[in-house]
Write an enzyme that holds these catalytic residues in place. Sequence first.
Site, mmCIF file in Angstrom:
data_model
loop_
_atom_site.group_PDB
_atom_site.id
_atom_site.type_symbol
_atom_site.label_atom_id
_atom_site.label_comp_id
_atom_site.label_asym_id
_atom_site.label_seq_id
_atom_site.Cartn_x
_atom_site.Cartn_y
_atom_site.Cartn_z
ATOM 1 N N GLY A 28 3.705 16.791 -13.685
ATOM 2 C CA GLY A 28 4.268 17.391 -12.480
ATOM 3 C C GLY A 28 5.778 17.522 -12.491
ATOM 4 N N ARG A 107 -5.943 25.104 -16.480
ATOM 5 C CA ARG A 107 -7.223 25.799 -16.353
ATOM 6 C C ARG A 107 -6.976 27.291 -16.550
ATOM 7 N NH1 ARG A 107 -10.497 22.432 -17.291
ATOM 8 N NH2 ARG A 107 -12.119 23.899 -16.678
ATOM 9 N N ILE A 108 -7.893 27.951 -17.226
ATOM 10 C CA ILE A 108 -7.809 29.415 -17.321
ATOM 11 C C ILE A 108 -8.285 29.973 -15.991
ATOM 12 C CG2 ILE A 108 -8.779 31.458 -18.458
ATOM 13 C CD1 ILE A 108 -8.918 29.797 -21.027
ATOM 14 N N HIS A 125 5.220 28.553 -19.410
ATOM 15 C CA HIS A 125 4.572 28.312 -20.709
ATOM 16 C C HIS A 125 5.629 27.807 -21.703
ATOM 17 C CE1 HIS A 125 1.632 28.823 -23.876
ATOM 18 N NE2 HIS A 125 2.570 29.386 -24.615
ATOM 19 N N GLU A 158 -4.762 38.947 -16.154
ATOM 20 C CA GLU A 158 -6.062 38.460 -16.621
ATOM 21 C C GLU A 158 -6.054 38.025 -18.090
ATOM 22 O OE1 GLU A 158 -8.922 41.248 -15.013
ATOM 23 O OE2 GLU A 158 -7.925 41.015 -13.074
ATOM 24 N N VAL A 160 -4.723 35.596 -20.926
ATOM 25 C CA VAL A 160 -4.137 34.248 -20.898
ATOM 26 C C VAL A 160 -2.697 34.298 -21.437
ATOM 27 C CG1 VAL A 160 -4.295 31.901 -21.831
ATOM 28 C CG2 VAL A 160 -6.367 33.124 -21.155
HETATM 29 C C1 GRF Z 1 4.816 22.388 -19.284
HETATM 30 O O1 GRF Z 1 5.287 22.254 -20.595
HETATM 31 C C2 GRF Z 1 4.344 23.791 -19.057
HETATM 32 O O2 GRF Z 1 5.012 24.739 -19.813
HETATM 33 C C3 GRF Z 1 2.906 23.721 -19.511
HETATM 34 O O3 GRF Z 1 2.460 22.461 -19.086
HETATM 35 C C4 GRF Z 1 3.570 21.551 -19.060
HETATM 36 C C5 GRF Z 1 3.560 20.891 -17.712
HETATM 37 O O4 GRF Z 1 4.484 19.835 -17.640
HETATM 38 N N1 GRF Z 1 2.147 24.830 -18.960
HETATM 39 P P1 GRF Z 1 4.725 19.122 -16.230
HETATM 40 O O5 GRF Z 1 3.375 18.641 -15.722
HETATM 41 O O6 GRF Z 1 5.365 20.101 -15.305
HETATM 42 O O7 GRF Z 1 5.622 17.962 -16.514
#
Ligand code: GRF
Length: 210
Positions: A28, A107-108, A125, A158, A160
């Site tokens: 988080g 989750r997708i 990402h 849609e 990923v």
């Molecule tokens: C991040 O690296 C984000 O890019 C990926 O999941 C990770 C989540 O990290 N999708 P956090 O839970 O916000 O610390």
Amino acid sequence: MALIAPSVPIPAEHQTSLRLGVLASGSGSNFEAVVAACRRGDLRAEVVSLVVNNPDCGATVRAGRLGVPCTVINHRHFVSREALDEALIAHFTPLAVDLLVMAGWMRIVSPLLCRSFRDRMVNIHPALLPAFRGTRAIERALAAGVTITGCTAHLVEEVVDGGRILCQAAVVVQPDDTPASLAPRIHAVEHRILPSAIALAGQLLTRAEA
Ligand code: GRF
């Protein structure tokens, strides 16, 4: 060293005021970065609800500390992706959220959620898309021998990790980097670009509605 683009965030007075729903599965830290940006006044928004799918994840602890309402919608209790996403739509619609932020939502999402929140969902990402879509992006970038990687905030479509790119930041890979040493540098720039990307997505929405 990190390079951020766009380098000039939208000033708060030019931002649309937004109600945000956040989805998280893990520690988080991105969720907290968004809440902090709102509270600093860098992002003209309020996180009205956090939804987690893992009851004991770090994001729930952060929500408690930050005083953000947190709801568990556990994917294990649903028969399909669509059923989970229906529950998300039923949760967020009455809250009148402008945008959903996938801050480490592992989750997708189904076409159902994509259609319900078209142009209104932002994902973060840990790679420079369109390279290294999908899971374990940091490990795969290192294994490929890239010398520059980074992170991308984009609108969710849609496909990923597809969708319009809003902000990216580049991180230089050091020769002796491991996933454990590189990940914190990528996370640090994620925390900077995600609030900017949310502001930008809000602005695009306002323009589309005008
Ligand atoms: C991040 O690296 C984000 O890019 C990926 O999941 C990770 C989540 O990290 N999708 P956090 O839970 O916000 O610390």
